[in-house]
Structures are given as C-alpha cells and as structure tokens.
Design an enzyme around this catalytic site. Structure first.
Site, short mmCIF file in Angstrom:
data_model
loop_
_atom_site.label_atom_id
_atom_site.label_comp_id
_atom_site.label_asym_id
_atom_site.label_seq_id
_atom_site.Cartn_x
_atom_site.Cartn_y
_atom_site.Cartn_z
N HIS A 17 -79.45 31.81 -37.22
CA HIS A 17 -79.34 32.14 -38.64
C HIS A 17 -80.65 32.69 -39.19
O HIS A 17 -81.69 32.04 -39.11
CB HIS A 17 -78.94 30.87 -39.40
CG HIS A 17 -78.60 31.06 -40.83
ND1 HIS A 17 -79.04 30.20 -41.82
CD2 HIS A 17 -77.86 32.00 -41.46
CE1 HIS A 17 -78.57 30.59 -42.99
NE2 HIS A 17 -77.86 31.69 -42.79
N HIS A 59 -82.91 37.89 -48.03
CA HIS A 59 -81.71 37.17 -48.44
C HIS A 59 -81.50 37.21 -49.95
O HIS A 59 -80.41 37.54 -50.43
CB HIS A 59 -81.78 35.70 -47.99
CG HIS A 59 -80.62 34.88 -48.45
ND1 HIS A 59 -80.60 34.24 -49.67
CD2 HIS A 59 -79.43 34.61 -47.87
CE1 HIS A 59 -79.45 33.60 -49.82
NE2 HIS A 59 -78.72 33.81 -48.74
#
Length: 263
Positions: A17, A59
């Site tokens: 991730h 992000h």
C-alpha cells in the site's frame, strides 16, 4: 460464472500500500524500494495531476501532511493540483516521516513507471483527482499510463472511488484494466462496475463475505481488498477466495506465503 471461469489474472495477490507507506514516506520511490526489499512485486499508489498536467504521486488533496509545503509555498494555495510540477518537484516529501528520508521528492508517474518496468514490478494506480477534475484526471492519468506501459506485457490496474474518473479512464484508454473502489456496498455497485467495464472490485476488506464475493465473481470480477494489516483478516479473505490483498504490513506478510497463515 465461477472463479474458475474467470480470465487469467496476471497480478500478484499481495500488494504494498502506497509503496511501503508505513515503513518509508508513502507514495515515494523510497517506499517502493522498501516494499521491494521485503519481497513485494506489486505496489499501490495514488496519482493526481499538477496544474500543468503532470501525473504525480500524492494521496491527499492538500500538501501539508506529507510535504514541507508550508515553507516553500507559504501564502499560496495548499491544494496540490493548483501548482505546476516545477514547484511541486522542489518539495521535501520525506522529512515528515523521519529524518532519514529528508529531501525525498514527490515522484512523477513516469519515474514510477521506469522503476516498475525496469524491475518487472506490477502497479495499481489509484486515480486521486483534485476535487472538480475527476473526469479529466481519469482521462489524463489513463492516457499517460497507456503511453508509459505501451510495450509492457502487463499494464497497470487503474482504480478509483470516483465513477467520473473511471469513466474518463475508460474513454481515454479502454484497453487498460480498471477497478471500482468501494468503502460501502452502495445500491447498484455491481451494475456500475459492469457499466464502467471494470475487471475488478476493490473493497474495504470488511465488506467481503460469502455473499458479496459470490456476487462479484459471478459477474466476472476479480475481488481485491484494502487495507489489510491483521493476519486474521488476511486468512479470512484468502479462505473466501479473493484475489488481491493491499497491505501496509509488508513487514508482517511475506508476499509469497501460502494460503494457510499461522495466527
């Protein structure tokens, strides 16, 4: 259609991730290198567009959490997509994590593509549009990805929570595989994944059970999960027959481990 009837799936089960975004600064090449050091061959990352159209990894919509933007961009917009790549490329995206990564830059998608292609790694690109630019971002990220991986045997998997981003990706590069990200099983999720031409559904791991996995696989989808950091959750998902596990815990899960996990 049962799982055995699905077309071959070229991607590994285990996916790091945001690179290895807990052990190194997330969404940087340093995080990718850390994930690779732990044996991972597939990585998830978040990609958005700069104001001048360069796809890069980040992000959040804003810059504060994972860069030193409050210094170099003092008094300017904190929205990442409002800045040109030249300004973004000067930011420190590593010091927030720890001093050892001071000076680590934000990477472009092109830099990540070079790294993955050189090392035969696989990539899951989550399209993270600046609010209001969802369709355009999806189209541009897909266009760049198609160009960068044009000679690759296995293209990146494009995913997003934003339906408009996936519509843009589908229109721009229909040949690239897509996945619908879900944090809840909202009404019509299966039908929407079908209309988007997706190959996968990527759920909060708690949403997968026998019923939802059967629905997805019967409709022809691969089933992936985020963000799985406990062995008991990984074991449950493997027992359900799901296809991909996105994890922060590259130090806990060996990417080539067998179905049976010791708890």
């Amino acid at each position: 259609m049962t799982q055995l009837d699905l077309p071959p799936w070229p991607y590994p089960r285990w996916i790091a991730h945001r690179g290895a975004g807990k052990l190194a600064p997330e969404n940087t090449l340093a995080a990718f290198r850390e994930g690779a050091r732990h044996g991972y061959r597939m990585f998830e990352c978040d990609v958005k567009l700069s104001a001048d159209g360069i796809p890069f990894l980040l992000h959040d919509a804003t810059l504060e959490r994972t860069t030193n933007a409050a210094g170099p961009l003092r008094g300017q917009s904190n929205v990442a997509g409002h800045h040109h790549w030249h300004a973004l490329s000067q930011l420190d995206a590593g010091s927030w994590h720890c001093a050892a990564y001071a000076g680590e830059p934000l990477p472009t998608l092109e830099a990540v593509a070079r790294y993955c292609l050189h090392n035969d790694f696989f990539l899951n690109i989550e399209i993270k549009a600046t609010p209001g630019t969802e369709h355009h971002t999806g189209a541009e990220v897909a266009r760049h990805a198609a160009r960068l991986w044009q000679d690759a045997a296995v293209p990146p998997l494009l995913t997003s929570f934003d339906v408009e981003s996936l519509e843009g990706a589908m229109q721009s590069a229909p040949e690239l595989p897509r996945g619908l990200l879900l944090d809840e099983l909202w009404t019509g999720w299966l039908e929407r994944a079908l209309t988007l031409g997706c190959q996968a559904v990527v759920c909060n791991h708690r949403l997968w059970d026998t019923s939802s996995v059967t629905q997805a696989q019967s409709a022809g989808f691969r089933t992936l999960s985020y963000t799985v950091n406990e062995k008991v959750d990984a074991q449950r998902l493997i027992a359900l027959g799901t296809d991909g596990i996105i994890t922060d815990r590259v130090d806990l899960f060996e990417p080539d481990q067998n179905i049976q996990l010791s708890i």
